[in-house]
Scaffold this active site. Sequence first.
Site, PDB file in Angstrom:
ATOM      1  N   ASN A   9     -44.699 -34.057 -38.999  1.00  0.00           N
ATOM      2  CA  ASN A   9     -45.078 -34.454 -37.639  1.00  0.00           C
ATOM      3  C   ASN A   9     -43.956 -35.343 -37.098  1.00  0.00           C
ATOM      4  O   ASN A   9     -43.839 -36.498 -37.475  1.00  0.00           O
ATOM      5  CB  ASN A   9     -46.410 -35.225 -37.712  1.00  0.00           C
ATOM      6  CG  ASN A   9     -46.821 -35.787 -36.368  1.00  0.00           C
ATOM      7  OD1 ASN A   9     -46.243 -35.460 -35.330  1.00  0.00           O
ATOM      8  ND2 ASN A   9     -47.833 -36.652 -36.393  1.00  0.00           N
ATOM      9  N   TRP A  10     -43.152 -34.761 -36.225  1.00  0.00           N
ATOM     10  CA  TRP A  10     -41.985 -35.501 -35.722  1.00  0.00           C
ATOM     11  C   TRP A  10     -42.377 -36.572 -34.710  1.00  0.00           C
ATOM     12  O   TRP A  10     -41.552 -37.409 -34.347  1.00  0.00           O
ATOM     13  CB  TRP A  10     -40.985 -34.544 -35.086  1.00  0.00           C
ATOM     14  CG  TRP A  10     -40.358 -33.559 -36.035  1.00  0.00           C
ATOM     15  CD1 TRP A  10     -40.585 -33.457 -37.394  1.00  0.00           C
ATOM     16  CD2 TRP A  10     -39.411 -32.531 -35.713  1.00  0.00           C
ATOM     17  NE1 TRP A  10     -39.835 -32.433 -37.913  1.00  0.00           N
ATOM     18  CE2 TRP A  10     -39.104 -31.850 -36.909  1.00  0.00           C
ATOM     19  CE3 TRP A  10     -38.796 -32.123 -34.532  1.00  0.00           C
ATOM     20  CZ2 TRP A  10     -38.207 -30.783 -36.958  1.00  0.00           C
ATOM     21  CZ3 TRP A  10     -37.899 -31.053 -34.568  1.00  0.00           C
ATOM     22  CH2 TRP A  10     -37.612 -30.400 -35.773  1.00  0.00           C
ATOM     23  N   HIS A  96     -54.855 -36.456 -33.819  1.00  0.00           N
ATOM     24  CA  HIS A  96     -54.080 -37.467 -34.546  1.00  0.00           C
ATOM     25  C   HIS A  96     -54.569 -38.855 -34.124  1.00  0.00           C
ATOM     26  O   HIS A  96     -54.907 -39.068 -32.953  1.00  0.00           O
ATOM     27  CB  HIS A  96     -52.586 -37.305 -34.257  1.00  0.00           C
ATOM     28  CG  HIS A  96     -51.748 -38.146 -35.167  1.00  0.00           C
ATOM     29  ND1 HIS A  96     -51.559 -39.492 -34.951  1.00  0.00           N
ATOM     30  CD2 HIS A  96     -51.102 -37.844 -36.315  1.00  0.00           C
ATOM     31  CE1 HIS A  96     -50.818 -39.972 -35.938  1.00  0.00           C
ATOM     32  NE2 HIS A  96     -50.524 -38.997 -36.776  1.00  0.00           N
ATOM     33  N   GLU A  98     -53.096 -41.472 -33.431  1.00  0.00           N
ATOM     34  CA  GLU A  98     -52.363 -42.077 -32.302  1.00  0.00           C
ATOM     35  C   GLU A  98     -52.901 -41.546 -30.976  1.00  0.00           C
ATOM     36  O   GLU A  98     -52.926 -42.267 -29.980  1.00  0.00           O
ATOM     37  CB  GLU A  98     -50.857 -41.807 -32.460  1.00  0.00           C
ATOM     38  CG  GLU A  98     -50.268 -42.670 -33.574  1.00  0.00           C
ATOM     39  CD  GLU A  98     -49.091 -42.049 -34.307  1.00  0.00           C
ATOM     40  OE1 GLU A  98     -48.498 -41.079 -33.819  1.00  0.00           O
ATOM     41  OE2 GLU A  98     -48.777 -42.552 -35.411  1.00  0.00           O
ATOM     42  N   GLU A 168     -55.919 -38.908 -42.685  1.00  0.00           N
ATOM     43  CA  GLU A 168     -54.866 -39.894 -42.461  1.00  0.00           C
ATOM     44  C   GLU A 168     -55.488 -41.257 -42.196  1.00  0.00           C
ATOM     45  O   GLU A 168     -55.882 -41.547 -41.059  1.00  0.00           O
ATOM     46  CB  GLU A 168     -54.013 -39.483 -41.258  1.00  0.00           C
ATOM     47  CG  GLU A 168     -53.329 -38.153 -41.415  1.00  0.00           C
ATOM     48  CD  GLU A 168     -52.078 -38.037 -40.561  1.00  0.00           C
ATOM     49  OE1 GLU A 168     -51.020 -37.766 -41.114  1.00  0.00           O
ATOM     50  OE2 GLU A 168     -52.165 -38.262 -39.336  1.00  0.00           O
ATOM     51  N   SER A 214     -47.681 -42.587 -44.729  1.00  0.00           N
ATOM     52  CA  SER A 214     -46.602 -43.097 -45.577  1.00  0.00           C
ATOM     53  C   SER A 214     -46.380 -42.264 -46.838  1.00  0.00           C
ATOM     54  O   SER A 214     -46.068 -42.803 -47.906  1.00  0.00           O
ATOM     55  CB  SER A 214     -46.848 -44.571 -45.934  1.00  0.00           C
ATOM     56  OG  SER A 214     -46.877 -45.366 -44.758  1.00  0.00           O
ATOM     57  N   GLY A 235     -45.042 -38.011 -41.519  1.00  0.00           N
ATOM     58  CA  GLY A 235     -44.464 -38.533 -40.289  1.00  0.00           C
ATOM     59  C   GLY A 235     -43.009 -38.938 -40.508  1.00  0.00           C
ATOM     60  O   GLY A 235     -42.092 -38.124 -40.461  1.00  0.00           O
ATOM     61  N   GLY A 236     -42.791 -40.222 -40.758  1.00  0.00           N
ATOM     62  CA  GLY A 236     -41.448 -40.776 -40.884  1.00  0.00           C
ATOM     63  C   GLY A 236     -40.522 -39.978 -41.785  1.00  0.00           C
ATOM     64  O   GLY A 236     -39.368 -39.691 -41.417  1.00  0.00           O
TER      65      GLY A 236
HETATM   66  P1  PGA Z   1     -46.203 -41.517 -41.582  1.00  0.00           P
HETATM   67  O1  PGA Z   1     -47.072 -40.727 -40.479  1.00  0.00           O
HETATM   68  O2  PGA Z   1     -45.876 -40.527 -42.661  1.00  0.00           O
HETATM   69  O3  PGA Z   1     -45.000 -42.006 -40.833  1.00  0.00           O
HETATM   70  O4  PGA Z   1     -47.071 -42.624 -42.093  1.00  0.00           O
HETATM   71  C1  PGA Z   1     -47.995 -39.742 -40.840  1.00  0.00           C
HETATM   72  C2  PGA Z   1     -48.667 -39.195 -39.609  1.00  0.00           C
HETATM   73  O5  PGA Z   1     -49.004 -39.990 -38.724  1.00  0.00           O
HETATM   74  O6  PGA Z   1     -48.870 -37.969 -39.469  1.00  0.00           O
END
Ligand code: PGA
Length: 251
Positions: A9-10, A96, A98, A168, A214, A235-236
């Site tokens: 997930n960019w 998600h 966010e 998540e 993470s 993500g990251g």
């Molecule tokens: P992260 O994000 O790996 O940077 O913690 C995961 C995500 O939100 O899909």
Amino acid sequence: MRKKIVAGNWKMNTSIQEGVELAKAVAAGAAGTPENVGLIVAAPFTHLASVAEVLKGSKVELSAQNCADHEKGAYTGEVSVGMLVSAGCSWTILGHSERRQYYGETDEKLVVKTRLALEAGLGVILCVGENLEQREEGKHFEVVTSQIENVLFNFTAEEMSKIVVAYEPVWAIGTGKTASAEQAEEIHACIRKVLAGKFGEEVAQDTTILYGGSCKPSNAKELFAQEDIDGGLIGGAALKADDFLAIACSY
Ligand code: PGA
């Protein structure tokens, strides 16, 4: 047998040019990842068509990070499922944390979006997860169960074959704090049990449930070794092709 998937997930990162370079590196390395692990990259809307070109001929599938809750029309600034398909997507992430947290995404809206996505032929990666306060109050099982019920219980067993769940925990996203393999596994097992109660054991066993928060090359192996963890939503670490590919190679 359920499919193992590692999805990147960019989020709102990279220019189109940087995204294309990242996709090229992922596509080039994909052949070296285990055959039974599916790879997906979820790029920003603006990047999708260009990234689709780069991914052609590789095993990497393309996903969006969200879609509109209407099919088409006067919804300025929104991107429809039909547009995603025409850009070359075969998946979209939905729900998600966010989006739930910053853009008021509700379970009700997610039912609408999931339906539109499935009707357009897209697979859906539905995200669920508790925040820190809910975890500290011991409500994590309850929160995740109700997210699953509120959204997925509106669909059929057949439709479930196009849906992947991503657990998540919000407190683990982008914080460097990973859920321990045990913490993740007990929620994944709970999700599978909830799905079994509604759709039957076969559907539950066939549903891919990803862990996200993470996840990185150094912890992916332990997480992926858990019985009910079928891969990751990254993500990251998905912003570096080498890390993303190394995570896929943790199986
Ligand atoms: P992260 O994000 O790996 O940077 O913690 C995961 C995500 O939100 O899909």
